[in-house]
Design an enzyme around this catalytic site. Sequence first.
Site, short mmCIF file in Angstrom:
data_model
loop_
_atom_site.label_atom_id
_atom_site.label_comp_id
_atom_site.label_asym_id
_atom_site.label_seq_id
_atom_site.Cartn_x
_atom_site.Cartn_y
_atom_site.Cartn_z
CB CYS A 82 -0.91 0.01 1.23
SG CYS A 82 -2.23 -1.22 1.11
CB CYS A 164 -4.23 -0.71 -1.12
SG CYS A 164 -2.64 -1.55 -0.94
#
Length: 260
Positions: A82, A164
Site C-alpha cells: 500500500c 491501495c
Amino acid sequence: WMWRHSSEHMKWKGTGSTAHFQEIVLERCYNYTQLVQPELRDRDCQKIREAFRNAFISKDPCSATEEDYHPLMKLVNQTVPCDKAVFWSKTKELAHQYTKVQREMFTLEDTLLGYIADDLSWCSDAGSYEMNYQSCPHWKKDCSNNFVSVFWDLLSKRFAENACGLARVLLNGSISNAFDRKSTFGRVEVHNLNPMKVHTLQAWVIHDLGKLPSDSCSGSSINDLRWIIKQRNIKFTCQGTYSSVKFLQCVKKPEESSCR
Ligand code: DN4
C-alpha cells in the site's frame, strides 16, 4: 522466399518480435527474482518463460484475449505494498528514474511482468510455432487486440485494481493534455482503482526544466481527471512541483537557472 518475405512476414505495420525474446525474458526474470526483488526468488522463471510463449505462439496475432494470459498471471501473482504504486502517462523515463532512487516505490515496470516485458515486442502467426521477427500488428494501424496491447491493458488493469492507500501519478505538464482519457492511464487505470482500497490519488504535473508549462493542476485536462476521480469516491490532490522529481531533473540539467 521473396513471396514468403513480402506477403507473409511483412504483413504488419508494427515492429517485429524482439530478437532473442525468449533469452531476454528468461534473463530478466532471473535478474528480477534473484537480485531486484528476492522475495520472489521462488518463482519458476522457466515456467514463466514457457507460459509467456504459450500465451501467443501459433495464434492469430490480432485475436488476443485476456484469457490467453491468465496462466502467466497465475504463475507470477505479485502484489505491491500500500502507498507505493506510481502510475505515469507520457512521463515514462522520469517515473522510472524516480522509482530507481525511491527503491520502495513501484511503477508497473518495477513489477516482475512489467519488468520482463518492458520495451519488448512479440507476436506469432496462426499455426506457426515460430515468432514473427519481421513484423507484428501495430496497435493503431493494424488491430487493437494484438498480444502486446492486450498484455499491457491486462497488466495495467490488475496493477490499478491492486493499488491501495495513497496512489500517485506522474503526468506531463509540457504537453497540452497532461491527462488524456485515451491513454492507458486514462482509459484503464483510472477506472480500475478500487475506492474501497485507494483513499487518495495524488497527481504530480511535471514540466520540462526551462520551458513554460503547457498544462497544470488548474488546467482543463486535470479538471477532467479530478472530476472522474471524485465521481469514483476517491480523494484527488494535485501539485505542480515535487521536489524529489525536480532534483532528478536537475541532476540531468544542473546548469538550468531554476536548479541553482
Ligand atoms: P503513454 O506515455 O501514452 O504510453 C506509454 C507507452 O505505451 C507508449 O509507448 C505507447 O505507445 C504505448 N501504448 C499506449 N497504449 C497502447 C496500446 N493500446 N497498445 C500498445 N501500446 C500502447 O502512457 P499511457 O497512459 O498510455 O500508459 C502508461 C500507464 O499504463 C502507466 O501507468 C503504466 O502502468 C501502464 N502501461 C505501461 C506500458 C509500458 O511500460 C505500456 C502500457 C501501459 P505510442 O503511443 O508511443 O505508440 O510500456
